[in-house]
Design a protein around this motif. Sequence first.
Motif, mmCIF file in Angstrom:
data_model
loop_
_atom_site.group_PDB
_atom_site.id
_atom_site.type_symbol
_atom_site.label_atom_id
_atom_site.label_comp_id
_atom_site.label_asym_id
_atom_site.label_seq_id
_atom_site.Cartn_x
_atom_site.Cartn_y
_atom_site.Cartn_z
ATOM 1 N N ILE A 244 3.982 -2.731 4.180
ATOM 2 C CA ILE A 244 2.850 -2.780 3.261
ATOM 3 C C ILE A 244 3.404 -2.831 1.840
ATOM 4 O O ILE A 244 4.309 -2.076 1.485
ATOM 5 C CB ILE A 244 1.912 -1.564 3.480
ATOM 6 C CG1 ILE A 244 0.694 -1.638 2.559
ATOM 7 C CG2 ILE A 244 2.643 -0.248 3.323
ATOM 8 C CD1 ILE A 244 -0.376 -0.624 2.921
ATOM 9 N N ASN A 245 2.883 -3.757 1.052
ATOM 10 C CA ASN A 245 3.379 -3.951 -0.308
ATOM 11 C C ASN A 245 2.210 -4.151 -1.267
ATOM 12 O O ASN A 245 1.206 -4.783 -0.918
ATOM 13 C CB ASN A 245 4.300 -5.176 -0.387
ATOM 14 C CG ASN A 245 5.587 -4.990 0.390
ATOM 15 O OD1 ASN A 245 6.464 -4.254 -0.028
ATOM 16 N ND2 ASN A 245 5.682 -5.657 1.540
ATOM 17 N N CYS A 246 2.374 -3.608 -2.468
ATOM 18 C CA CYS A 246 1.365 -3.807 -3.516
ATOM 19 C C CYS A 246 1.818 -4.950 -4.411
ATOM 20 O O CYS A 246 3.018 -5.147 -4.650
ATOM 21 C CB CYS A 246 1.184 -2.522 -4.334
ATOM 22 S SG CYS A 246 -0.127 -2.645 -5.575
ATOM 23 N N SER A 247 0.859 -5.716 -4.919
ATOM 24 C CA SER A 247 1.176 -6.901 -5.724
ATOM 25 C C SER A 247 1.704 -6.545 -7.110
ATOM 26 O O SER A 247 2.197 -7.425 -7.824
ATOM 27 C CB SER A 247 -0.071 -7.777 -5.872
ATOM 28 O OG SER A 247 -1.112 -7.054 -6.526
ATOM 29 N N LYS A 264 -3.779 -6.645 -5.140
ATOM 30 C CA LYS A 264 -3.699 -6.921 -3.705
ATOM 31 C C LYS A 264 -2.679 -6.012 -3.036
ATOM 32 O O LYS A 264 -1.644 -5.688 -3.610
ATOM 33 C CB LYS A 264 -3.313 -8.386 -3.457
ATOM 34 C CG LYS A 264 -4.362 -9.388 -3.902
ATOM 35 C CD LYS A 264 -3.898 -10.812 -3.639
ATOM 36 C CE LYS A 264 -4.957 -11.829 -4.069
ATOM 37 N NZ LYS A 264 -4.498 -13.219 -3.839
ATOM 38 N N VAL A 265 -3.017 -5.627 -1.813
ATOM 39 C CA VAL A 265 -2.083 -4.935 -0.947
ATOM 40 C C VAL A 265 -1.893 -5.823 0.268
ATOM 41 O O VAL A 265 -2.864 -6.203 0.920
ATOM 42 C CB VAL A 265 -2.617 -3.556 -0.513
ATOM 43 C CG1 VAL A 265 -1.646 -2.890 0.439
ATOM 44 C CG2 VAL A 265 -2.848 -2.673 -1.732
ATOM 45 N N VAL A 279 -6.499 -0.208 5.195
ATOM 46 C CA VAL A 279 -5.524 0.330 4.243
ATOM 47 C C VAL A 279 -6.124 1.574 3.597
ATOM 48 O O VAL A 279 -7.238 1.532 3.074
ATOM 49 C CB VAL A 279 -5.166 -0.712 3.162
ATOM 50 C CG1 VAL A 279 -4.231 -0.104 2.125
ATOM 51 C CG2 VAL A 279 -4.520 -1.934 3.798
ATOM 52 N N ILE A 281 -6.038 4.267 0.668
ATOM 53 C CA ILE A 281 -5.560 4.403 -0.706
ATOM 54 C C ILE A 281 -5.791 5.840 -1.171
ATOM 55 O O ILE A 281 -6.908 6.353 -1.077
ATOM 56 C CB ILE A 281 -6.273 3.412 -1.646
ATOM 57 C CG1 ILE A 281 -5.955 1.974 -1.234
ATOM 58 C CG2 ILE A 281 -5.860 3.648 -3.092
ATOM 59 C CD1 ILE A 281 -6.609 0.920 -2.113
ATOM 60 N N THR A 293 -7.737 -5.694 5.706
ATOM 61 C CA THR A 293 -6.989 -6.925 5.425
ATOM 62 C C THR A 293 -7.704 -8.153 5.978
ATOM 63 O O THR A 293 -8.339 -8.102 7.028
ATOM 64 C CB THR A 293 -5.573 -6.859 6.027
ATOM 65 O OG1 THR A 293 -5.671 -6.657 7.447
ATOM 66 C CG2 THR A 293 -4.769 -5.722 5.426
ATOM 67 N N GLU A 298 -4.240 -9.450 3.487
ATOM 68 C CA GLU A 298 -4.400 -8.862 2.161
ATOM 69 C C GLU A 298 -5.683 -8.042 2.055
ATOM 70 O O GLU A 298 -6.747 -8.474 2.505
ATOM 71 C CB GLU A 298 -4.404 -9.952 1.091
ATOM 72 C CG GLU A 298 -3.066 -10.674 0.972
ATOM 73 C CD GLU A 298 -3.098 -11.812 -0.029
ATOM 74 O OE1 GLU A 298 -2.013 -12.266 -0.427
ATOM 75 O OE2 GLU A 298 -4.208 -12.257 -0.407
ATOM 76 N N PHE A 316 -0.356 3.914 -0.737
ATOM 77 C CA PHE A 316 -0.993 3.059 0.258
ATOM 78 C C PHE A 316 -0.383 3.335 1.630
ATOM 79 O O PHE A 316 0.833 3.474 1.764
ATOM 80 C CB PHE A 316 -0.806 1.579 -0.083
ATOM 81 C CG PHE A 316 -1.175 1.225 -1.501
ATOM 82 C CD1 PHE A 316 -2.481 0.966 -1.838
ATOM 83 C CD2 PHE A 316 -0.200 1.176 -2.484
ATOM 84 C CE1 PHE A 316 -2.828 0.655 -3.140
ATOM 85 C CE2 PHE A 316 -0.529 0.859 -3.793
ATOM 86 C CZ PHE A 316 -1.851 0.601 -4.120
ATOM 87 N N THR A 347 2.331 2.426 -6.034
ATOM 88 C CA THR A 347 2.466 1.819 -7.354
ATOM 89 C C THR A 347 2.144 2.875 -8.390
ATOM 90 O O THR A 347 1.391 3.826 -8.120
ATOM 91 C CB THR A 347 1.537 0.596 -7.500
ATOM 92 O OG1 THR A 347 1.816 -0.063 -8.739
ATOM 93 C CG2 THR A 347 0.070 1.004 -7.499
#
Length: 493
Positions: A244-247, A264-265, A279, A281, A293, A298, A316, A347
Motif C-alpha cells: 500500500i502506497n500513498c501518492s 490517492k492510496v 483502506v 485511514i 479501491t 486506488e 494507511f 504520510t
Amino acid sequence: MSKTSSMILTAIACFMLVSAPLNVYSQGSTKKPAWISKAPTVKNTYIGIASVPKRSMNPAGEQSDNSAAMQQASSIIVSQLFFNDKYKESGKKEAQKKILSLLHLAVDPSSLLGDLIMNGNYSASFDDVFIDRVLETPLLKLQGEWEDDEEYWCYYSISEKDCQEHITSLQDSICSQAETMWKLGMSYQQDGQLFTAAKTYSEALNLIHPFIYTQHNIKHDFENVDLFGSIYKSYLHVYDNININCSIAEIPAVAGESVPATFKVKVDQKGTPVQKVGVVIKYEGTTDGNFITDENGEATFSVVKATDAPVQTISFSIDKDGLYDLPETYVFKQLTARSDKLGTAQTNVKLFDPTNYIYLDFAPSDSATEKAVNDLIGSRNDLVIVQDKSKADLILETKIASKLVQLVDPKAKWPINQYASSLQITVNEASSGNRLYQYDIKDFQYLAPTSRTSSQVLHSSAKEMSRQLVREFPENFKPFSYDKRALVWSTLK
C-alpha cells in the motif's frame, strides 16, 4: 426445578402415558432382535450396529447427567416429549462410525490432512466430516432399530461394492469441481480480485474436506501437483505481498483548515492492482474520501481539517475485517495468523504559516519615500513586514532615479537645473522572483539649484514624489492580494 414446575412436568408426562400410542411406550416389552445379541455376518457388506443410552441424552443428543424431569417420569415418554428423537440421530452416528472403522481409511503423511495434523493445525473431527459428507447416502440402508426405556439400537449396512463405488464417484466429482474452483480462484487473483479469490479458495477447501487424507495429483504448469495441498497453499498465501502506497510523502496544511486537493492510496500485489479492498485511514484530524479501491487499485482521500499538532501522521492499512469476512474453514486460523503481513503506509502532514511576510527594500534608503511606503504597507492587515529578507514571502522594492534634463547658465543670479525623476515600486514573489505588482511615477519634473549634489537632488525629488505616492499608491495597491496557500498547494495539482 421449582415444586410447581415439577408438578406440571409430571402431569404432562402422565398425560402422555395415557394418550401415547401403544407402539411408543410398549417397546420395552418387545423381544430384542437377534442382531443386538450377535451382529450378523453378511458377505461383502459393511455392517454398523450401535446403541446409545436414552437416560443420559440431553436435547442436543449428547451425554449428560440425569435431569429432574427424567426422575419425574418414564424416560421414553420424556425423550419423546422433549428430545424429539435426538437419541436416534446419535445412535445412527455411532452405527456409521462402526462402518467407517471398517473402511480402514489411512492418512497419507504427505497429504494435506497429514501435514495439518503433524503441525498441530487441525482441530476438526475428521470422522464426523467423512460421515456427514460421504456416508450420508441412500445406499446406506437402515436394517433395523429397537429401543426400550434405557437404550436405543440401530443397524445399518451397505455393500462393499456400493460403498467403494460411491466413494470413488464422489471423490472424482469433488476433485473435478475443486480443480475448476482452484483455477477460477487463481484467475480472480491475477485480476486483483483477492477477496473473491479467497472466497473461492475457501469454498474449494470445504468441498474437498472429506478427502484431504489422501493426495490427488493433477497436471498444472507441466508439473504434477497435489490438488488438495495446492488449494490450501493458494488459500494460505492469497493475501501475501500486498503493498500500500500513498501518492504523496508530505501534505502541506494549515492548522484547522482543509487541504484543497485529493490524494490517492494505491494497493497492489506484486504490481497487480488490488480491487475492492478497504483502506483504513487513521488520523487525528478529519479525512474524507472513497476508502474502497477501484479497478486501478486506488482509493482516494482528502484532509478536511488539519490539527494544530506540530507533528502529524496519516497512517494507511488494509481493512482486515473486510478481507477476512470469509466462509469458515478448518484452516481459517492459519489464514488470519498471517494478517500482520498485510502492508501499511503513512504520510506526514506538515503545517505552514499562512501569514504573508514582506520585506521592504529601498534604493536609496533613508528617503521620504521609505517612510511613506512603510506606513502604507504597515496599514495592510494581510501583510506583515519583516526585517530578515530570508524569512520573507514577498519582496517590495522601491527604486528612485533622477536625471538632469536642462543645465542652466551658472552665471545666472539664481542658477537652477531641471531634473526628470522616477519612482518604481515592485512586489516580487520571494521563492520564484515572479513579479506580482508594479507601480510607477515617471518623468517627474523637479527643479533644484545648481549647488545641489546628485544625492541631494535624489532625496529632494523623492520627498516631492512621495506626496504623489501618498495620494495614488493606496488606491492603486488596494486590489493587490497574495495567498501563500495557493502557492504551496499548487504543488499538489
